[in-house]
Motif scaffolding. Structure first.
Motif, mmCIF file in Angstrom:
data_model
loop_
_atom_site.group_PDB
_atom_site.id
_atom_site.type_symbol
_atom_site.label_atom_id
_atom_site.label_comp_id
_atom_site.label_asym_id
_atom_site.label_seq_id
_atom_site.Cartn_x
_atom_site.Cartn_y
_atom_site.Cartn_z
ATOM 1 N N LEU A 33 20.671 3.569 -7.637
ATOM 2 C CA LEU A 33 20.253 4.994 -7.581
ATOM 3 C C LEU A 33 18.759 5.136 -8.256
ATOM 4 C CD1 LEU A 33 21.680 7.717 -7.039
ATOM 5 C CD2 LEU A 33 22.370 7.849 -9.615
ATOM 6 N N MET A 38 19.243 10.305 -10.464
ATOM 7 C CA MET A 38 20.230 10.322 -11.611
ATOM 8 C C MET A 38 20.211 11.418 -12.567
ATOM 9 S SD MET A 38 19.891 7.692 -14.748
ATOM 10 C CE MET A 38 18.697 8.494 -15.529
ATOM 11 N N ILE A 41 21.659 14.699 -10.752
ATOM 12 C CA ILE A 41 23.163 14.521 -10.907
ATOM 13 C C ILE A 41 23.964 14.772 -12.102
ATOM 14 C CG2 ILE A 41 25.245 13.001 -10.641
ATOM 15 C CD1 ILE A 41 23.587 11.499 -8.186
ATOM 16 N N LEU A 127 31.702 8.666 -8.516
ATOM 17 C CA LEU A 127 30.768 8.453 -9.362
ATOM 18 C C LEU A 127 31.527 7.318 -10.624
ATOM 19 C CD1 LEU A 127 29.234 12.090 -9.963
ATOM 20 C CD2 LEU A 127 28.378 10.142 -8.380
ATOM 21 N N CYS A 153 28.676 6.108 -5.747
ATOM 22 C CA CYS A 153 27.515 5.419 -6.277
ATOM 23 C C CYS A 153 27.675 5.209 -8.013
ATOM 24 C CB CYS A 153 26.186 5.949 -6.150
ATOM 25 S SG CYS A 153 26.313 7.721 -7.225
ATOM 26 N N VAL A 155 26.233 5.431 -11.700
ATOM 27 C CA VAL A 155 25.334 6.593 -12.207
ATOM 28 C C VAL A 155 25.176 6.105 -13.795
ATOM 29 C CG1 VAL A 155 24.913 8.835 -13.019
ATOM 30 C CG2 VAL A 155 26.086 8.316 -10.870
ATOM 31 N N LEU A 158 26.658 8.340 -17.420
ATOM 32 C CA LEU A 158 27.486 9.129 -16.992
ATOM 33 C C LEU A 158 28.429 9.474 -18.233
ATOM 34 C CD1 LEU A 158 28.481 10.753 -14.280
ATOM 35 C CD2 LEU A 158 30.144 8.998 -14.122
#
Length: 279
Positions: A33, A38, A41, A127, A153, A155, A158
């Protein structure tokens, strides 16, 4: 005098258990990503969770105090006893659990909950946190998300950014369900930024591939129609009409199924004669 022959103990070789294992020749990894995606998001999700006010309130754990401290509390003044009572009333006002329950039902939090929701085909986006160790814990979500045609994906950061906002210690996986009403605009902005996953034995179901296949089939049909002559087309039409006429005269009969009962008379087999071994 003959010497008495003694029987010596023979050592048996240890039997080693052999286990067969199949190794996967393909390396299944999450697609990388981009850094800007990033940050976008994480920023959008943080703001939305703060605006919605989703939070988990846990029960306050009472710590056991040693015997010496208990005696000092009993001998303490009345003013000191009133302070913990006020704190207890404040804690009792907050009910443990998720605050907006209807918003919590729109999410799948945790690896186990995300896998169950993917198996039932209930998610729109998945995610996964990059700090999960070992990585094997979330590698199965790649195949599940591709088979269900769900964008997914990995991340970074997160868990560090979303877990304190929600009131959890960690968020290793996060899934948004199809019945979401509170995260519709955020999903429309995040899904185009999610990179596609690649697995050798699974194909992505994209619109472009479907359009290409439809165009190829139409071109093949056009060329086949042009190559065939007018006489052949009329012959095929005649054959179809004849087949339709023949099928109209056919009468279908009901299928009869008989029950097959193994050994209905319950006849037992004669016992096998044991051979008497003569020494």
């Amino acid at each position: 005098m003959a010497a008495a022959s003694g029987k010596g103990s023979i050592r048996k070789a240890k039997s080693f258990t052999v286990k067969t294992s199949l190794n996967n020749p393909y390396a299944i990894n999450w697609s990388t990503l981009e850094r800007d995606d990033m940050h976008f998001i994480l920023h959008t999700l943080e703001e939305r969770f703060k605006h919605v006010g989703l939070q988990k309130i846990e029960n306050p754990k009472k710590k056991k105090q040693p015997f010496s401290k208990r005696q000092t509390k009993e001998k303490g003044t009345v003013d000191n006893d009133e302070v913990p009572k006020q704190k207890g009333t404040e804690i009792s006002q907050k009910v443990p659990g998720w605050t907006p329950v209807h918003i919590r039902r729109q999410l799948a939090i945790g690896i186990n909950e995300v896998t169950r929701a993917l198996e039932k085909n209930e998610l729109l986006l998945v995610l996964v946190c990059k700090s999960v160790k070992p990585a094997m814990m979330t590698s199965h979500l790649i195949q599940l998300s591709i088979s269900r045609d769900v964008p997914a994906c990995q991340v970074p950061r997160l868990s560090d950014s979303i877990a304190p906002v929600i009131g959890l210690k960690c968020v290793l996986a996060l899934g948004f369900k199809k019945n979401t009403e509170a995260f519709v605009d955020e999903l429309k902005a995040i899904i185009p930024r999610v990179p596609s996953l690649h697995v050798p034995w699974l194909q992505d179901k994209t619109k472009d591939s479907l359009e290409d296949t439809e165009c190829e089939t139409l071109e093949m049909q056009d060329t086949s129609v042009l190559e065939t002559s007018f006489e052949e087309l009329t012959k095929n039409k005649r054959k179809l009409v004849e087949c339709q006429q023949d099928t109209s005269a056919v009468t279908l009969q009901p299928l009869k199924i008989k029950k097959l009962i193994p050994n209905p008379n319950k006849i037992r087999k004669p016992p096998k004669n044991k051979k008497n071994t003569v020494k």
